[in-house]
Design an enzyme around this catalytic site. Structure first.
Site, PDB file in Angstrom:
ATOM      1  N   SER A  89       0.661  -1.706  -0.184  1.00  0.00           N
ATOM      2  CA  SER A  89       0.036   0.270   0.040  1.00  0.00           C
ATOM      3  C   SER A  89       1.110   1.185  -0.039  1.00  0.00           C
ATOM      4  O   SER A  89       1.577   1.888  -1.037  1.00  0.00           O
ATOM      5  CB  SER A  89      -0.901  -0.342   1.063  1.00  0.00           C
ATOM      6  OG  SER A  89      -2.317   0.788   1.272  1.00  0.00           O
ATOM      7  N   ASP A 102      10.107   5.754 -10.220  1.00  0.00           N
ATOM      8  CA  ASP A 102       9.482   5.824 -11.590  1.00  0.00           C
ATOM      9  C   ASP A 102      10.305   7.141 -11.344  1.00  0.00           C
ATOM     10  O   ASP A 102      10.251   7.525 -12.969  1.00  0.00           O
ATOM     11  CB  ASP A 102       7.958   5.619 -11.569  1.00  0.00           C
ATOM     12  CG  ASP A 102       7.640   3.869 -11.501  1.00  0.00           C
ATOM     13  OD1 ASP A 102       7.859   3.229 -11.522  1.00  0.00           O
ATOM     14  OD2 ASP A 102       6.227   4.165 -11.716  1.00  0.00           O
ATOM     15  N   LYS A 115      -0.493  -4.135  -3.074  1.00  0.00           N
ATOM     16  CA  LYS A 115      -1.607  -3.595  -3.087  1.00  0.00           C
ATOM     17  C   LYS A 115      -1.929  -2.724  -3.721  1.00  0.00           C
ATOM     18  O   LYS A 115      -1.497  -1.323  -3.001  1.00  0.00           O
ATOM     19  CB  LYS A 115      -1.732  -3.540  -1.089  1.00  0.00           C
ATOM     20  CG  LYS A 115      -3.601  -3.200  -1.111  1.00  0.00           C
ATOM     21  CD  LYS A 115      -3.354  -2.993   0.407  1.00  0.00           C
ATOM     22  CE  LYS A 115      -4.792  -2.397   1.348  1.00  0.00           C
ATOM     23  NZ  LYS A 115      -4.973  -0.752   0.931  1.00  0.00           N
TER      24      LYS A 115
END
Length: 542
Positions: free
Chosen positions: A297, A308, A322
């Site tokens: 999460s 990224d 998640k």
């Protein structure tokens, strides 16, 4: 007379059957048998019918408590129902505080042992000491095989400024000591520790993302920076998540202005994009993030944004997967549901939510076991990413969606020290029990050491392993020299770390226990070599 009754009996029986049929038909066609329309809700109508027409008296509230989890269970694996009696404890874990007496305890030999007393808390002010045994609370016994952590917390926690009386057995005293304590606010820290493995590197362990995690994290960063730290290891292993906002604010500290951190969208939730504001104080520092299969999460939001944006390196094992956002919605009775309202996506566009089927939580919960049995924790070659869901980082590196954050540097679990003996002593809690016993019996001597380093030097000079083996044997775990030798380093490291925690707290535990941690050591090596910044894909192939 009897003869007449025999003649009339069949007739009377026939009349009774006809009347019964008539009554049944009459009631089946009556308006009350049509389930009322409550805003087109069959469930509300059904509850009304059961309440008013069922053959026996039914507790509708109790029935509702059983029905709601079943309905929620037909949705995704992360939507959930929280009963009123559980909500406060569930929220306390993330809200950052609760009202209690301020101790860390453990249940050993059916007795509550005080492991640590929170500095500045109510128990410290009242004179409770580490090593004390709590034998009763408010004159009610609290020992024996039936006590549990939940029962103890229920007895010790309470309203702020309320009083509680503890009866204490202290090793240095023959008599029971009664101590009156006024409960107060106890902080629930989510940053477990921040320390320097060496002069340049700072390590921060974040156990969850709560309401105050960002401020704790910022304080830790500032403390390490003042001490000369220029590179950081952020350990999110075992961190199952929490508030997304905390993760966003933490990532923002490392990113220049205008970089996407995360975006969310759902059927009823519009697209919401979050970008860095450029106000972060650590935009140029090298950073390594540690993750494992329990990182989920908000942990994955943090790791995904760093990865990224090519801001740092992710080291460890593939994260949980998640990628669903929950909103907590209360009922009037104090209960609540946590309903999934959106999916979140990393800056490259990845949804890292692993696959699931609606209403099938059982197979979903088996995913980590399946990964283990497939060998994923031991070999990167066992992990097969889906080539149809490739994405690119801002530097052009390939990353994948479809189930967790795959680290830039994979570190398998270390099984070199595994043995049947180690498994036995760990599963039976023998390491922890011995560490507490040793600390308890030598507390006065050990308390003279004020740092993990000095305490460790002392402990290494003691014959702790042989004492431990003798203690384990007294708990019916037979000494097995070959296996003990295989696991020797791991056993000793854990003994040293747990003894240090009992005496000096987490600030001493982590520097010691991490000495045998391959993932941590890899992160330190990477930063020592100034390789904390990712390499562009074109640079890899030059």
């Amino acid at each position: 007379m009897k003869q007449g009754f025999k003649i009339l009996y069949p007739l009377l029986l026939a009349i009774a059957i006809v009347v019964g049929i008539y009554i049944g038909v009459k009631y089946s066609n009556s308006p009350i048998s049509v389930i009322p329309n409550f805003g087109q809700s069959k469930i509300n109508g059904l509850m009304y019918l059961i309440s008013n027409e069922y053959v026996d008296s039914v507790n509708i509230d109790s029935l509702t408590e059983k029905v709601i989890p079943k309905i929620i269970g037909e949705l995704d694996p992360h939507s959930s129902y929280i009963p009123a009696e559980d909500l406060e404890m569930v929220n306390n874990d993330l809200d950052g505080s609760f009202s209690g007496i301020g101790i860390q305890f453990s249940i050993l030999n059916d007795t509550i042992m005080v492991v640590d007393v929170i500095s500045g808390g109510p128990s410290e002010k009242a004179g409770v000491l580490a090593g004390d045994r709590i034998v009763s609370v408010n004159d009610s016994s609290i020992t024996g095989s039936s006590i549990t952590n939940e029962k103890v917390m229920h007895r010790l926690r309470g309203a702020k400024n309320s009083n509680v009386k503890l009866s204490i057995l202290r090793p240095s005293s023959k008599d029971i000591i009664d101590i009156d304590i006024t409960r107060g606010d106890i902080p629930v820290n989510s940053v477990d520790v921040a320390f320097k493995p060496n002069d340049e590197i700072g390590y921060i362990k974040v156990s969850k993302f709560g309401k105050h995690t960002y401020s704790e994290f910022l304080t830790s960063l500032a403390k390490l920076a003042v001490e000369g730290t220029s590179k950081f290891i952020i350990d999110l292993r075992g961190n199952s998540g929490g508030y997304m906002e905390s993760a966003i604010n933490m990532v923002n500290e490392f990113l220049p202005a205008g970089y996407m951190i995360v975006y969310t969208k759902g059927n009823a939730s519009p697209l919401n994009e979050v970008f860095s504001n450029g106000m972060g104080s650590f935009q140029d520092n090298q950073i390594v993030v540690l993750v494992d299969e329990w990182s989920a999460s908000a942990s994955e939001i943090f790791a995904g944004a760093i990865q990224d944006n090519d801001r740092g390196l992710i080291i460890g094992r593939r994260s949980f997967g998640k990628g669903l956002v929950q909103q907590q919605i209360p009922f009037n009775d104090g209960s609540a549901i946590r309903l999934t309202i959106a999916r979140y996506y990393t800056p490259s566009g990845r949804s890292i939510q692993k696959e699931y089927k609606m209403g099938d939580s059982e197979n979903y919960e088996m995913d980590l076991l399946n990964r283990f049995e497939h060998g994923e924790f031991d070999s990167q070659d066992s992990i097969h990413m889906n080539d149809s869901i490739k994405y690119k980082t801002i530097y052009g590196r390939t990353v994948y969606g479809g189930g967790g954050i795959m680290p830039d540097i994979f570190v398998p679990r270390d099984t070199s020290f595994y043995s049947p003996y180690l498994t036995q002593v760990v599963n039976n809690g023998i390491i922890y029990q011995f560490a507490f016993k040793y600390s308890d019996e030598n507390r006065e001597k050990l308390s003279k050491f004020k740092s993990a380093k000095s305490l460790l030097v002392y402990l290494k000079g003691e014959d702790i392993l042989s004492q431990f083996v003798t203690f384990a044997a007294s708990k019916d775990i037979k000494a097995r020299p070959v296996y003990i030798n295989i696991s020797r380093k791991e056993i000793l490291n854990n003994l040293y770390a747990n003894i240090a925690r009992n005496i000096l707290g987490d600030e001493a535990f982590y520097p010691i226990v991490l000495m045998n941690d391959e993932t941590f050591r890899k992160a330190v090596d990477i930063l020592n070599e100034d390789k904390g910044f990712p390499i562009r894909e074109e640079e890899i192939y030059e």
